[in-house]
Design a protein around this motif. Structure first.
Motif, PDB file in Angstrom:
ATOM      1  N   MET A 132       0.851  -1.188   0.000  1.00  0.00           N
ATOM      2  CA  MET A 132       0.000   0.000   0.000  1.00  0.00           C
ATOM      3  C   MET A 132       0.888   1.239   0.000  1.00  0.00           C
ATOM      4  N   THR A 176      -3.131   4.323   4.568  1.00  0.00           N
ATOM      5  CA  THR A 176      -3.707   3.039   4.995  1.00  0.00           C
ATOM      6  C   THR A 176      -4.886   3.297   5.927  1.00  0.00           C
ATOM      7  N   THR A 177      -5.906   3.956   5.392  1.00  0.00           N
ATOM      8  CA  THR A 177      -7.109   4.199   6.167  1.00  0.00           C
ATOM      9  C   THR A 177      -7.942   2.926   6.235  1.00  0.00           C
ATOM     10  N   LYS A 183     -10.890   2.513   5.198  1.00  0.00           N
ATOM     11  CA  LYS A 183     -11.575   2.324   3.911  1.00  0.00           C
ATOM     12  C   LYS A 183     -10.664   1.642   2.903  1.00  0.00           C
ATOM     13  N   GLU A 184      -9.413   2.078   2.835  1.00  0.00           N
ATOM     14  CA  GLU A 184      -8.479   1.491   1.874  1.00  0.00           C
ATOM     15  C   GLU A 184      -8.137   0.041   2.247  1.00  0.00           C
ATOM     16  N   GLU A 229     -11.117  -2.067   1.253  1.00  0.00           N
ATOM     17  CA  GLU A 229     -11.181  -2.287  -0.203  1.00  0.00           C
ATOM     18  C   GLU A 229     -10.250  -3.418  -0.634  1.00  0.00           C
ATOM     19  N   GLU A 230      -9.064  -3.468  -0.039  1.00  0.00           N
ATOM     20  CA  GLU A 230      -8.128  -4.533  -0.395  1.00  0.00           C
ATOM     21  C   GLU A 230      -8.609  -5.894   0.128  1.00  0.00           C
TER      22      GLU A 230
END
Length: 503
Positions: A160, A164-165, A167-168, A171-172
């Motif tokens: 990443m 690295t929230t 949400k992110e 998503e991953e």
């Protein structure tokens, strides 16, 4: 005819002899071709095997060239007649890199095939930075199939490069689940560390997974006990018990050394400090012992829960004993207590610390306590109170507990293996067992993977691509699966390669 003029003068006997001679020649040619093909395929298999070993040991791809150089020197002495066969094994840097990607892809394909039969699965997710300060996200899956066999493997590993929230990260993780074609309604547990991006109720990974399951209409089907409860255990406790004990043992020598350097050691020699150091040594050792019980691959959630329950009970015992001035399970404290006045040793203070620690354990593992009844269904179904069990399994549970054959099987194979012997006529119990078997108890596998990552991607190996790093870690972390090298070699176009070339 093509050979008419050549063989027209031969009589029948001579013609028969010629035919046999031609047959032998053809067979010889065919055998030579088969031998060459076999040797070439063996060379490809050998290169895959070496590439796998290089990946598992976190060594650079160009180690293959060193391995080949050593192999050729050994061959010159041991079996010089086989030199060409060994020379055909391509171990150049490019070949080893390609083989590593092939092996990792094969493992992932096997995992996808296994996933088709999963009836329940859980995820363990964690994030850490590598040597170049790039955030790396690891996702492990623990799936249970219809035969109640457990598969525990790396599902995804993502570099990443931005933020690295929660949400992110979600998503991953969502992408990993989607790519392997697993339905969200089979997700039983999510194990993370305590970071806000992971455990946040709204913007964290846990909250977003819950929301995703609600969108997929999973909550009603799975039940709130599975859709709403994340399982997380912090496993980053430092193994400081042994270091502290060593400092305690060498306390006098340490003070003497500091004094030779002109340092004031009055504080280090105070009785209050020595008592607190002794207590810290002892409680750290106890925590380290628990930490070891919670680590390892293939751990069953019920065994881990039992270890935590036992430790909570020990804390209560230690608190009561400490209040009575009896630190019998704290050897360092015993040593100090024998050296100073009993009245000086702060028993009440240490009892309070043990009480606070017990309260923290109750808070941290509250999620596990909610699942106590279902854990008992896996650990000892024959002792579960039927009236307190969920209504949908009560009838099956009665049938199970009244079956002497199944009870004998449970006694013989133990709790971990017994679910496989639950008959198909008890589908609800099998489903419960599958869900419990799929649960992670900690992010230990992620932590173990990050240790391998730091050995693999060092400051001296900055050319390593994200794909190659991911492939190496998939191979080195594989446990339930192993690469099908025969299949890979049969698909690979067999070509004889010389030293230093890639195919």
């Amino acid at each position: 005819m093509k050979h008419h003029d050549k063989y027209k003068d031969l009589d029948m006997t001579q013609r028969s002899q010629k035919v046999e001679e031609m047959k032998r020649s053809l067979v010889s040619q065919q055998n030579m071709f088969k031998k060459a093909t076999s040797q070439s395929e063996a060379a490809v298999k050998a290169s895959y095997i070496v590439a796998a070993e290089i990946a598992k040991s976190a060594r650079p791809f160009n180690e293959g060239e060193f391995v080949k150089k050593c192999t050729m020197k050994v061959c010159d002495l041991v079996c010089p007649e086989k030199k060409q066969a060994f020379s055909n094994v391509s171990l150049s840097r490019n070949t080893v890199a390609d083989r590593t990607c092939d092996l990792a892809t094969n493992l992932y394909d096997q995992l996808m095939e296994k996933g088709k039969d999963f009836v329940a699965f859980s995820l363990a997710v964690d994030e850490s930075c590598d040597a170049s300060d790039t955030a790396q996200l690891s996702v492990f899956i623990r799936g249970v199939d219809s035969n109640l066999c457990v598969t525990e493997e790396l599902l995804g590993f993502k570099s990443m490069h931005g933020t690295t929230t929660g949400k992110e990260i979600f998503e991953e993780v969502s992408k990993c689940v989607t790519e392997i074609k697993l339905p969200w309604d089979k997700l039983v547990g999510l194990t993370t560390d305590g970071a806000p991006a992971m455990c946040g109720k709204k913007s964290g990974l846990v909250g977003m997974v819950r929301e995703k399951m609600r969108e997929e209409n999973c909550a009603e089907e799975c039940g709130s006990e599975y859709a709403d409860v994340p399982y997380h255990t912090e496993v980053r406790w430092l193994s400081r018990g042994k270091v502290l004990n060593r400092c305690f043992e060498l306390h006098e020598e340490i003070c003497q050394f500091l004094e030779t350097k002109g340092k004031d050691t009055a504080e280090l020699r105070e009785q209050k400090f020595l008592c607190e150091l002794a207590f810290l040594c002892d409680i750290s050792s106890h925590l380290d012992a628990l930490n070891l019980q919670l680590q390892g691959r293939g751990r069953i959630i019920t065994d881990m829960y039992a270890a935590v329950r036992a430790f909570k009970t020990k804390l209560c015992l230690w608190e009561n004993q400490m209040l009575q001035g009896n630190p019998c399970h704290f050897p360092c404290c015993q040593t100090i207590k024998a050296q100073i006045s009993t009245a000086v040793f702060p028993c009440a203070q240490f009892a309070e610390k043990l009480s606070v620690l017990a309260a923290e354990f109750s808070r941290r593992f509250a999620d596990f306590d909610v699942q106590k009844c279902r854990f008992e269904l896996l650990s000892n179904p024959f002792a579960v109170d039927v009236e307190n069990a969920p209504t949908n399994i009560q009838m099956e549970l009665i049938e199970l507990q009244c079956n002497d054959t199944l009870k004998s099987k449970y006694d013989a194979v133990g709790a971990a293996q017994f679910p496989r012997f639950i008959p198909d006529t008890m589908p609800q119990l099998r489903t419960q067992a599958a869900q419990m078997l799929s649960m992670f108890g900690s992010t230990y596998l992620c932590e173990q993977l990050f240790s391998s990552m730091k050995m693999t991607k060092t400051t001296h190996r900055r050319r390593l691509t994200d794909e190659h790093l991911r492939s190496i870690l998939r191979i080195s972390s594989a446990q339930s699966l192993s690469p099908d090298i025969d299949e890979l070699a049969s698909k690979k176009r067999c070509q004889v390669s010389g030293l230093g070339t890639s195919d």
